[in-house]
Scaffold this motif. Structure first.
Motif, PDB file in Angstrom:
ATOM      1  N   THR A   1       6.618  26.013  25.694  1.00  0.00           N
ATOM      2  CA  THR A   1       5.543  24.704  24.938  1.00  0.00           C
ATOM      3  C   THR A   1       4.745  25.772  23.892  1.00  0.00           C
ATOM      4  O   THR A   1       4.919  24.888  22.844  1.00  0.00           O
ATOM      5  CB  THR A   1       4.483  24.030  26.088  1.00  0.00           C
ATOM      6  OG1 THR A   1       5.294  23.599  26.959  1.00  0.00           O
ATOM      7  CG2 THR A   1       3.310  23.587  25.078  1.00  0.00           C
ATOM      8  N   ILE A   2       4.450  27.338  24.674  1.00  0.00           N
ATOM      9  CA  ILE A   2       3.977  27.759  23.176  1.00  0.00           C
ATOM     10  C   ILE A   2       5.169  28.610  22.086  1.00  0.00           C
ATOM     11  O   ILE A   2       4.607  27.801  21.011  1.00  0.00           O
ATOM     12  CB  ILE A   2       2.954  29.088  23.721  1.00  0.00           C
ATOM     13  CG1 ILE A   2       2.420  28.863  24.695  1.00  0.00           C
ATOM     14  CG2 ILE A   2       3.218  30.083  22.705  1.00  0.00           C
ATOM     15  CD1 ILE A   2       2.004  29.597  25.749  1.00  0.00           C
ATOM     16  N   ALA A   3       5.816  28.261  22.757  1.00  0.00           N
ATOM     17  CA  ALA A   3       7.471  28.752  21.701  1.00  0.00           C
ATOM     18  C   ALA A   3       7.083  27.018  20.709  1.00  0.00           C
ATOM     19  O   ALA A   3       7.380  27.467  18.799  1.00  0.00           O
ATOM     20  CB  ALA A   3       8.417  29.308  22.256  1.00  0.00           C
ATOM     21  N   VAL A   4       7.270  26.048  20.945  1.00  0.00           N
ATOM     22  CA  VAL A   4       7.463  24.812  20.300  1.00  0.00           C
ATOM     23  C   VAL A   4       6.455  24.934  19.472  1.00  0.00           C
ATOM     24  O   VAL A   4       6.541  24.266  17.721  1.00  0.00           O
ATOM     25  CB  VAL A   4       7.706  23.565  20.962  1.00  0.00           C
ATOM     26  CG1 VAL A   4       7.898  22.039  20.213  1.00  0.00           C
ATOM     27  CG2 VAL A   4       8.736  24.127  21.688  1.00  0.00           C
ATOM     28  N   ILE A   5       4.896  24.859  19.454  1.00  0.00           N
ATOM     29  CA  ILE A   5       3.694  24.866  18.972  1.00  0.00           C
ATOM     30  C   ILE A   5       3.428  25.995  18.248  1.00  0.00           C
ATOM     31  O   ILE A   5       3.620  25.807  16.877  1.00  0.00           O
ATOM     32  CB  ILE A   5       2.295  25.061  20.266  1.00  0.00           C
ATOM     33  CG1 ILE A   5       2.464  24.058  20.751  1.00  0.00           C
ATOM     34  CG2 ILE A   5       1.016  25.473  19.217  1.00  0.00           C
ATOM     35  CD1 ILE A   5       1.205  24.078  22.067  1.00  0.00           C
ATOM     36  N   GLU A   6       4.166  27.425  18.366  1.00  0.00           N
ATOM     37  CA  GLU A   6       4.093  28.058  17.404  1.00  0.00           C
ATOM     38  C   GLU A   6       5.397  28.068  16.523  1.00  0.00           C
ATOM     39  O   GLU A   6       4.626  28.518  15.215  1.00  0.00           O
ATOM     40  CB  GLU A   6       4.817  29.556  18.478  1.00  0.00           C
ATOM     41  CG  GLU A   6       3.636  30.697  19.086  1.00  0.00           C
ATOM     42  CD  GLU A   6       4.164  31.709  19.754  1.00  0.00           C
ATOM     43  OE1 GLU A   6       5.195  31.942  18.999  1.00  0.00           O
ATOM     44  OE2 GLU A   6       3.354  32.642  19.627  1.00  0.00           O
ATOM     45  N   LYS A   7       6.266  27.222  16.628  1.00  0.00           N
ATOM     46  CA  LYS A   7       7.204  27.097  15.595  1.00  0.00           C
ATOM     47  C   LYS A   7       7.041  25.735  14.648  1.00  0.00           C
ATOM     48  O   LYS A   7       7.042  25.616  12.867  1.00  0.00           O
ATOM     49  CB  LYS A   7       8.157  26.391  16.299  1.00  0.00           C
ATOM     50  CG  LYS A   7       9.556  26.433  15.516  1.00  0.00           C
ATOM     51  CD  LYS A   7      10.636  25.877  15.554  1.00  0.00           C
ATOM     52  CE  LYS A   7      12.437  25.655  14.945  1.00  0.00           C
ATOM     53  NZ  LYS A   7      13.378  24.977  15.567  1.00  0.00           N
ATOM     54  N   GLN A   8       5.508  25.277  15.125  1.00  0.00           N
ATOM     55  CA  GLN A   8       4.786  23.630  14.625  1.00  0.00           C
ATOM     56  C   GLN A   8       4.272  25.056  13.270  1.00  0.00           C
ATOM     57  O   GLN A   8       4.112  24.188  11.996  1.00  0.00           O
ATOM     58  CB  GLN A   8       4.949  22.719  15.233  1.00  0.00           C
ATOM     59  CG  GLN A   8       6.121  21.928  16.212  1.00  0.00           C
ATOM     60  CD  GLN A   8       5.005  21.009  17.034  1.00  0.00           C
ATOM     61  OE1 GLN A   8       4.094  20.852  17.311  1.00  0.00           O
ATOM     62  NE2 GLN A   8       6.349  19.921  17.569  1.00  0.00           N
ATOM     63  N   MET A   9       3.849  25.454  14.083  1.00  0.00           N
ATOM     64  CA  MET A   9       2.556  26.192  12.573  1.00  0.00           C
ATOM     65  C   MET A   9       2.973  26.913  12.622  1.00  0.00           C
ATOM     66  O   MET A   9       2.446  26.792  11.410  1.00  0.00           O
ATOM     67  CB  MET A   9       1.277  27.278  14.741  1.00  0.00           C
ATOM     68  CG  MET A   9       0.835  25.912  15.302  1.00  0.00           C
ATOM     69  SD  MET A   9      -0.980  25.410  14.467  1.00  0.00           S
ATOM     70  CE  MET A   9      -1.846  26.550  13.725  1.00  0.00           C
ATOM     71  N   ASP A  10       3.952  27.785  12.302  1.00  0.00           N
ATOM     72  CA  ASP A  10       4.417  28.610  11.341  1.00  0.00           C
ATOM     73  C   ASP A  10       5.222  27.180   9.882  1.00  0.00           C
ATOM     74  O   ASP A  10       5.115  27.875   8.800  1.00  0.00           O
ATOM     75  CB  ASP A  10       5.916  29.463  11.808  1.00  0.00           C
ATOM     76  CG  ASP A  10       5.457  30.230  12.712  1.00  0.00           C
ATOM     77  OD1 ASP A  10       4.192  30.511  12.559  1.00  0.00           O
ATOM     78  OD2 ASP A  10       5.761  31.052  13.772  1.00  0.00           O
ATOM     79  N   GLY A  11       5.184  26.306  10.988  1.00  0.00           N
ATOM     80  CA  GLY A  11       5.620  25.201   9.372  1.00  0.00           C
ATOM     81  C   GLY A  11       4.694  24.559   8.640  1.00  0.00           C
ATOM     82  O   GLY A  11       4.705  24.406   7.713  1.00  0.00           O
ATOM     83  N   MET A  12       3.845  24.302   9.885  1.00  0.00           N
ATOM     84  CA  MET A  12       2.108  23.646   9.149  1.00  0.00           C
ATOM     85  C   MET A  12       1.784  24.580   8.045  1.00  0.00           C
ATOM     86  O   MET A  12       1.679  24.762   6.772  1.00  0.00           O
ATOM     87  CB  MET A  12       1.751  23.610  10.239  1.00  0.00           C
ATOM     88  CG  MET A  12       1.718  22.207  10.533  1.00  0.00           C
ATOM     89  SD  MET A  12       0.975  21.490  12.193  1.00  0.00           S
ATOM     90  CE  MET A  12      -1.158  22.374  12.094  1.00  0.00           C
ATOM     91  N   ILE A  13       2.099  26.139   8.202  1.00  0.00           N
ATOM     92  CA  ILE A  13       0.895  27.273   7.710  1.00  0.00           C
ATOM     93  C   ILE A  13       2.076  27.073   6.101  1.00  0.00           C
ATOM     94  O   ILE A  13       1.447  28.265   5.170  1.00  0.00           O
ATOM     95  CB  ILE A  13       1.300  28.648   8.292  1.00  0.00           C
ATOM     96  CG1 ILE A  13       0.147  28.814   9.310  1.00  0.00           C
ATOM     97  CG2 ILE A  13       1.425  29.710   7.398  1.00  0.00           C
ATOM     98  CD1 ILE A  13       0.186  30.057  10.592  1.00  0.00           C
TER      99      ILE A  13
END
Length: 141
Positions: free
Chosen positions: A26-38
């Motif tokens: 879950t953390i890996a998915v959230i980090e990937k989403q955050m990188d895309g949002m940033i």
């Protein structure tokens, strides 16, 4: 082990040993989403800044028109303003057709003086950031 023993939100207990794997995934998915949002956020800020700067440069044409209109007699004001509008229009059209490719077009051979790609915005849909650079640089024409 302590987290595995805690009950979930609906009152059931988790199976021991599954909490760590789920959380890491879950953390890996959230980090990937955050990188895309940033990345999207930074792209938006770059675009906004370039458009604001381009509009400031573009308004210099209006200021120059007012300067020229103030330097001529009243009967010639309309001609001066029409000339400045024509200059901006022709400048952008020339930038569209041949100015951008010569100034900022991709060069296959680095020893050449100007690039000979992106004529009439060819290939701009592949990289959307080229539009803001085109407009910003075109405001100087």
């Amino acid at each position: 082990q302590f987290l595995d023993a805690l009950p979930t939100a609906c009152g059931r207990r988790r199976t021991p040993g599954t909490m760590g794997h789920t959380t890491a995934a879950t953390i890996a998915v959230i980090e990937k989403q955050m990188d895309g949002m940033i990345a999207d956020y930074n792209e938006s800020l770059d675009t906004i800044w370039m458009l604001i700067a381009a509009m400031l440069v573009f308004f210099m044409h209006a200021g120059f028109s007012l300067l020229e209109a103030g330097c001529v007699r009243f009967k010639n004001t309309q001609n001066i303003l029409a000339k400045n509008l024509l200059v901006v229009t022709v400048g952008f059209l020339c930038w569209y057709v041949i100015g951008y490719p010569l100034a900022l077009g991709v060069v296959e051979n680095p020893s050449k003086m100007g690039g000979f790609t992106n004529f009439a915005m060819d290939g701009f849909w592949d990289d959307k950031s080229l539009f803001r650079v085109w407009f910003f640089q075109g405001c100087f024409c």
